[in-house]
Motif scaffolding. Sequence first.
Motif, short mmCIF file in Angstrom:
data_model
loop_
_atom_site.label_atom_id
_atom_site.label_comp_id
_atom_site.label_asym_id
_atom_site.label_seq_id
_atom_site.Cartn_x
_atom_site.Cartn_y
_atom_site.Cartn_z
N GLN A 1 -0.25 -1.61 -8.36
CA GLN A 1 0.46 -1.17 -9.56
C GLN A 1 -0.42 -1.22 -10.81
OE1 GLN A 1 4.11 -0.14 -9.88
NE2 GLN A 1 3.18 0.44 -7.94
N GLN A 2 -1.42 -2.11 -10.81
CA GLN A 2 -2.26 -2.26 -12.00
C GLN A 2 -3.58 -1.51 -11.89
OE1 GLN A 2 -2.60 -6.49 -12.52
NE2 GLN A 2 -0.57 -6.70 -13.43
N ASP A 3 -4.21 -1.58 -10.71
CA ASP A 3 -5.54 -0.97 -10.59
C ASP A 3 -5.54 0.34 -9.81
OD1 ASP A 3 -5.09 -1.85 -8.03
OD2 ASP A 3 -6.65 -3.37 -8.03
N GLY A 4 -4.39 0.72 -9.22
CA GLY A 4 -4.32 1.97 -8.47
C GLY A 4 -5.11 1.97 -7.18
N ARG A 5 -5.52 0.80 -6.72
CA ARG A 5 -6.33 0.69 -5.49
C ARG A 5 -5.46 0.94 -4.26
NH1 ARG A 5 -9.23 -4.95 -4.65
NH2 ARG A 5 -10.53 -4.11 -6.32
N THR A 6 -5.97 1.76 -3.34
CA THR A 6 -5.28 2.00 -2.08
C THR A 6 -5.72 0.96 -1.06
OG1 THR A 6 -5.20 4.37 -2.51
CG2 THR A 6 -4.86 3.68 -0.24
N ILE A 7 -4.77 0.34 -0.38
CA ILE A 7 -5.10 -0.68 0.64
C ILE A 7 -4.27 -0.44 1.89
CG2 ILE A 7 -5.73 -2.47 -1.04
CD1 ILE A 7 -2.93 -3.70 -0.35
N LYS A 8 -4.79 -0.91 3.03
CA LYS A 8 -4.02 -0.97 4.26
C LYS A 8 -3.49 -2.39 4.39
CE LYS A 8 -3.61 1.60 7.22
NZ LYS A 8 -2.58 2.63 7.52
N ALA A 9 -2.19 -2.52 4.62
CA ALA A 9 -1.57 -3.84 4.76
C ALA A 9 -0.86 -3.93 6.10
CB ALA A 9 -0.60 -4.08 3.61
N TYR A 10 -0.81 -5.14 6.63
CA TYR A 10 -0.20 -5.37 7.94
C TYR A 10 0.78 -6.54 7.83
CZ TYR A 10 -4.12 -2.50 9.42
OH TYR A 10 -5.03 -1.48 9.55
N TYR A 11 1.92 -6.37 8.49
CA TYR A 11 2.96 -7.39 8.43
C TYR A 11 3.58 -7.52 9.82
CZ TYR A 11 7.35 -9.70 7.16
OH TYR A 11 8.41 -10.57 7.09
N ARG A 12 3.91 -8.73 10.24
CA ARG A 12 4.50 -8.98 11.56
C ARG A 12 5.98 -9.31 11.41
NH1 ARG A 12 1.84 -10.41 16.21
NH2 ARG A 12 0.26 -9.04 15.32
N CYS A 13 6.84 -8.50 12.03
CA CYS A 13 8.29 -8.74 11.97
C CYS A 13 8.63 -10.00 12.76
CB CYS A 13 9.05 -7.55 12.56
SG CYS A 13 8.88 -6.03 11.62
N GLN A 14 9.57 -10.76 12.23
CA GLN A 14 9.97 -12.00 12.89
C GLN A 14 11.16 -11.79 13.83
OE1 GLN A 14 7.93 -14.68 12.28
NE2 GLN A 14 6.83 -13.12 11.08
N THR A 15 12.01 -10.79 13.53
CA THR A 15 13.20 -10.54 14.35
C THR A 15 13.36 -9.04 14.55
OG1 THR A 15 14.67 -10.37 12.43
CG2 THR A 15 14.33 -12.58 13.37
N PHE A 16 14.20 -8.69 15.54
CA PHE A 16 14.50 -7.28 15.80
C PHE A 16 15.25 -6.67 14.62
CE2 PHE A 16 17.40 -4.01 17.57
CZ PHE A 16 16.44 -3.10 17.96
N ALA A 17 16.14 -7.44 14.00
CA ALA A 17 16.90 -6.94 12.84
C ALA A 17 15.95 -6.58 11.70
CB ALA A 17 17.91 -7.99 12.39
N GLU A 18 14.91 -7.40 11.50
CA GLU A 18 13.94 -7.11 10.45
C GLU A 18 13.17 -5.82 10.78
OE1 GLU A 18 10.47 -9.43 7.90
OE2 GLU A 18 10.88 -10.04 9.97
N LYS A 19 12.84 -5.64 12.05
CA LYS A 19 12.16 -4.40 12.46
C LYS A 19 13.02 -3.19 12.16
CE LYS A 19 10.51 -1.93 16.57
NZ LYS A 19 10.19 -2.00 18.01
N ARG A 20 14.34 -3.27 12.46
CA ARG A 20 15.24 -2.16 12.19
C ARG A 20 15.31 -1.84 10.70
NH1 ARG A 20 16.50 1.52 15.39
NH2 ARG A 20 18.56 1.79 14.47
#
Length: 560
Positions: free
Chosen positions: A20-39
Amino acid sequence: MQPDAIQVVGDSVQLTAIGQQDGRTIKAYYRCQTFAEKRQWQQVRHPVLFYGAKDFERIQGATNQNEFDYARFLAQQKRCFYQLTLAKETTFALRRPSSGLDWLHYWRQTCALYLRKLPTALRFHAQTLLLGLREAQVDHYQVVLGRLGIIHLLSLSGLHVFYLVQVIRWCATYCRIPREWLNRMLFGLLPVYALLVGGTTSISRAIALILCRLLCEQLGIRQSRLDSWSLVLLVNLFWQPYLLHSMGGILSYLMAFALIYIGEGSTFKVAYWLSLLSLPVCLRFNYRWHVLTIMMNALVTPIYLPVVLGLVIVASVMLPVSNLVVNGCEWLLQLIYKGLGLVAQIPHAMITFGKIPLLPLLLIVTVSLLLIDGQAISNQRRKRLKRTLASLYLASFLAIHFNPTGRVVMFDIGQGDSLLIQTPFNRHQLLIDTGGRLALPQAAWQRRAQVSRAEKVTVNYLYSQGVDHIDAVALSHQDADHIGDLNQILKQIRVDRIICAAGLPQNRQFQRQIRPFLATVQIEPYLAGAAFKVGSQKFNVLAPTKPGKGENSDSLVLQA
């Protein structure tokens, strides 16, 4: 993060985010903890803000020769250089779209969620052709087209945009809408559609060509199709300087140029020249060629896009109304790919050529273009050009396949080892270990299709060197990080012998991997004091001294 830049694969969420401040594009990765979170992640339509401590790191580039360089791809095509892994404590917040760009992403994701309700084959093609989206989990159809050498049909040429415009023109004619009104409507709709599909190369090029021709028609300017193509390419290169560094970018513009350059002709003639022009590009990136490519181009090219696009549009429109029609369209599309898959799997039809060097590639394309202009050259010159073309292919093939020096190649395979020994002129190959990873138990919703390191690195390197046959694979011991990818090697590469320590053939894990290949692979267990040959090269066995269970202490030790 825009919602259409979120990809959920198994329990992993892959994101493309903008600072939001520097306009830098990044790839981010996140691991879902539950099936509901994945949905929840799968149903996101609004822009997402995330907050929290972040440790940026440079995206790692390729560490093996001819391995796909994901870091270079992101840098050149997406201007993205950094990645981060988000902890489960990261705070996420949805926000309402606040700009025109936000609303475009919102509606693109809304369309994607609607198309996601279609069955597998229809969903893949609808998202690819209509929205320029690719699902990481569904690449079977792309693989089949790639093996047959007709990958350019899958949106790379952008021809489906011209079909869509033609359908709109037919509808306008039927509704008696004046051509001038329709042209003004297209001027407004096509740029919005280009933004809606995310500015993908093929669709943007096709739309730009149509807009250029419409503008010339409106202003009464005479401009050839080739001039329009050149103008669009120049503008696109200012916008994407690395456009022609990717297979998609090259094929998209080369196929469009070829269709203009060839002009009118029989279906077989057009398909023949398209195959001839795309062949060196495919060899540069894929290393292999199917002997039926030209025939498949002639048979499939005229009907593939109209049929597939028709099925996709009918199914998309009828989705809320009739499951019977949708399932019928899915059955027809699956039937088409079943037939294409059978052709792609014909034994001995794939020729492993290797990675053609850049200079021969450019020369081959140039000579092929000179050959296309058949009416402007004499028969004698045409024969010389054919001989030149054949000589370029032959010289490239010999240079790849008959390297005069032997090599020892150490692969960066991650944890574990994998080492290749090649004798001079690529006559014989010995692969020592395959690498691999231990598969931990996961719930069904957590699993994701993964390409093994052996396929991405070892098999890819062998194909790039023109090798599709290995004399022997030597296995040190049973651990997954040493032999876990053995079955992937055996599926992709023809192997004559398995060299191992005495006792390993009785190991259950080893038996499970080798069972489907026992008819074609010979198992050779050894103890210290023995020796074996690969070609004329002798290998002495130094250990183990007695049969074991295939553990570290029972490892096979070789000396040459």
